[in-house]
Design an enzyme around this catalytic site. Structure first.
Site, PDB file in Angstrom:
ATOM      1  N   ASP A 141       0.767  -1.263  -0.090  1.00  0.00           N
ATOM      2  CA  ASP A 141       0.126   0.115  -0.222  1.00  0.00           C
ATOM      3  C   ASP A 141       0.836   1.171  -0.017  1.00  0.00           C
ATOM      4  O   ASP A 141       1.952   1.360   0.211  1.00  0.00           O
ATOM      5  CB  ASP A 141      -1.184   0.215   1.031  1.00  0.00           C
ATOM      6  CG  ASP A 141      -0.321  -0.314   2.554  1.00  0.00           C
ATOM      7  OD1 ASP A 141       0.958  -0.377   2.466  1.00  0.00           O
ATOM      8  OD2 ASP A 141      -1.019  -0.762   3.449  1.00  0.00           O
ATOM      9  N   ASN A 199      -7.506  -2.582  14.490  1.00  0.00           N
ATOM     10  CA  ASN A 199      -8.984  -2.955  14.010  1.00  0.00           C
ATOM     11  C   ASN A 199      -8.999  -3.960  13.135  1.00  0.00           C
ATOM     12  O   ASN A 199     -10.144  -4.330  12.485  1.00  0.00           O
ATOM     13  CB  ASN A 199      -9.662  -1.601  13.267  1.00  0.00           C
ATOM     14  CG  ASN A 199      -8.921  -1.248  11.838  1.00  0.00           C
ATOM     15  OD1 ASN A 199      -7.929  -1.879  11.561  1.00  0.00           O
ATOM     16  ND2 ASN A 199      -9.288  -0.266  11.362  1.00  0.00           N
ATOM     17  N   HIS A 208      -7.338  -4.554  10.415  1.00  0.00           N
ATOM     18  CA  HIS A 208      -7.062  -4.307   8.873  1.00  0.00           C
ATOM     19  C   HIS A 208      -5.531  -4.934   8.430  1.00  0.00           C
ATOM     20  O   HIS A 208      -4.739  -5.079   9.441  1.00  0.00           O
ATOM     21  CB  HIS A 208      -6.781  -2.587   8.468  1.00  0.00           C
ATOM     22  CG  HIS A 208      -5.822  -1.863   8.921  1.00  0.00           C
ATOM     23  ND1 HIS A 208      -5.691  -0.589   9.358  1.00  0.00           N
ATOM     24  CD2 HIS A 208      -4.463  -2.353   9.154  1.00  0.00           C
ATOM     25  CE1 HIS A 208      -4.733  -0.037   9.572  1.00  0.00           C
ATOM     26  NE2 HIS A 208      -3.600  -1.190   9.548  1.00  0.00           N
ATOM     27  N   GLU A 265      -9.650  -2.020   5.431  1.00  0.00           N
ATOM     28  CA  GLU A 265     -10.358  -1.442   6.674  1.00  0.00           C
ATOM     29  C   GLU A 265     -11.434  -2.300   6.967  1.00  0.00           C
ATOM     30  O   GLU A 265     -12.118  -2.765   5.946  1.00  0.00           O
ATOM     31  CB  GLU A 265     -10.788  -0.110   6.890  1.00  0.00           C
ATOM     32  CG  GLU A 265      -9.513   0.949   6.481  1.00  0.00           C
ATOM     33  CD  GLU A 265      -8.558   1.285   7.787  1.00  0.00           C
ATOM     34  OE1 GLU A 265      -8.874   0.152   8.561  1.00  0.00           O
ATOM     35  OE2 GLU A 265      -8.057   2.116   7.801  1.00  0.00           O
TER      36      GLU A 265
HETATM   37  C1  F6R Z   1       1.317  -1.316   6.296  1.00  0.00           C
HETATM   38  C2  F6R Z   1       0.144  -1.751   6.358  1.00  0.00           C
HETATM   39  C3  F6R Z   1      -0.626  -1.941   7.638  1.00  0.00           C
HETATM   40  C4  F6R Z   1       0.281  -2.173   9.007  1.00  0.00           C
HETATM   41  C5  F6R Z   1      -0.603  -2.108  10.120  1.00  0.00           C
HETATM   42  C6  F6R Z   1       0.231  -2.611  11.396  1.00  0.00           C
HETATM   43  O1  F6R Z   1       1.946  -1.512   4.806  1.00  0.00           O
HETATM   44  O2  F6R Z   1      -0.112  -2.721   5.424  1.00  0.00           O
HETATM   45  O3  F6R Z   1      -1.696  -2.925   7.474  1.00  0.00           O
HETATM   46  O4  F6R Z   1       1.000  -3.497   8.852  1.00  0.00           O
HETATM   47  O5  F6R Z   1      -1.256  -0.979  10.280  1.00  0.00           O
HETATM   48  O6  F6R Z   1       0.896  -1.427  11.693  1.00  0.00           O
HETATM   49  P1  F6R Z   1       2.066  -1.438  12.868  1.00  0.00           P
HETATM   50  O7  F6R Z   1       3.127  -2.488  12.522  1.00  0.00           O
HETATM   51  O8  F6R Z   1       2.724  -0.282  12.756  1.00  0.00           O
HETATM   52  O9  F6R Z   1       1.393  -1.751  14.107  1.00  0.00           O
END
Ligand code: F6R
Length: 247
Positions: free
Chosen positions: A67, A136, A138, A143
């Site tokens: 992403d 959450n 994701h 989301e």
């Molecule tokens: C980032 C991504 C997000 C993160 C998620 C967890 O490329 O795809 O889904 O993996 O927000 O983020 P952290 O590791 O910062 O808790």
């Protein structure tokens, strides 16, 4: 879905990095799906260390990232392209042209999504997809919503994600409100998936992903239908799932 726990974050990263290192060693032309966020940073450090020690060669590897924020240039230090360059690509011998991150400033975001799917079809299938998980549920920027998005798409970030990611920005008003993300369907095409989770804030969502209902309200729950998913959790993130498994 397999759970591998580790006592510390560092140990978790070593274990996950070993799987990626083995993949690159066994198949030098591997296609790796990569994630940003704070959790994979230790994994990238491990891979860089192994490269510096002469144990890994990235010269034939291709990467595709999950992403990118819409509105950020590659030079913006909050963009995911910048993150990947800083933490991995600039530190190993991967040719830059083999690294793919969706554009954060496309002329036409819908067209960018279509082209990213085309690119994935051309370079794929992904051998190993690395994922983090949002509080959450994701994965990528998929989301919680009423359905599992199938393809790369434009996402309106949820308020909880904007708040969670504001720790990387000077103020939450600076967090972009939209992103381009691979869909859940895109992610599910990977041959093998490694999901990493760290810290007590992730314990409930790791449990929900593994044992709760499969629902688009917990996007990561669909991974239960993938044949080869390994969840790497440190002690804090894995505590509830481990307790459920040992009942
Ligand atoms: C980032 C991504 C997000 C993160 C998620 C967890 O490329 O795809 O889904 O993996 O927000 O983020 P952290 O590791 O910062 O808790």
């Amino acid at each position: 879905m397999k759970l591998i726990t580790a006592t510390t974050y560092e140990e978790m990263c070593q274990k996950a990095a070993r799987v990626l290192a083995a993949q690159i060693t066994l198949k030098p032309q591997s296609v790796l799906g990569l994630a940003t966020g704070s959790t994979p940073i230790g994994i990238y450090q491990e891979l860089v260390r192994e490269y510096q020690e002469g144990k890994l060669n990235f010269s034939q590897v291709t990467t595709v990232n999950l992403d990118e924020y819409l509105g950020l240039s590659p030079e913006n230090d909050q963009s995911y392209r910048y993150f990947m360059n800083q933490h991995l690509f600039n530190k190993v011998n991967i040719p830059k042209e083999n690294t793919h991150v969706p554009s954060g400033q496309p002329q036409n975001p819908q067209e960018e999504c279509r082209q990213y799917e085309e690119l994935l079809a051309a370079v794929g299938p992904v051998d190993i997809q690395l994922l983090g998980i949002g509080n959450n549920g994701h994965i990528g920027f998929n989301e919680p919503c009423g359905h599992f998005p199938e393809f790369t798409h434009v996402v309106n970030l949820s308020e909880s994600t904007i708040q969670a990611n504001s720790r990387f920005f000077a103020h939450s008003s600076q967090v972009p409100r939209q992103a381009v993300s691979m869909g859940i369907g895109t992610i599910m095409k990977a041959k093998k998936i490694l999901l990493v989770a760290s810290g007590q804030g992730k314990a409930q969502i790791v449990y929900d992903m593994m044992f709760g209902p499969v629902t688009p309200q917990v996007p990561a729950s669909l991974l239960r239908f993938h044949p080869d998913v390994t969840v790497f959790a440190d002690q804090e993130a894995g505590v509830l799932a481990l307790a459920a498994l040992s009942k």
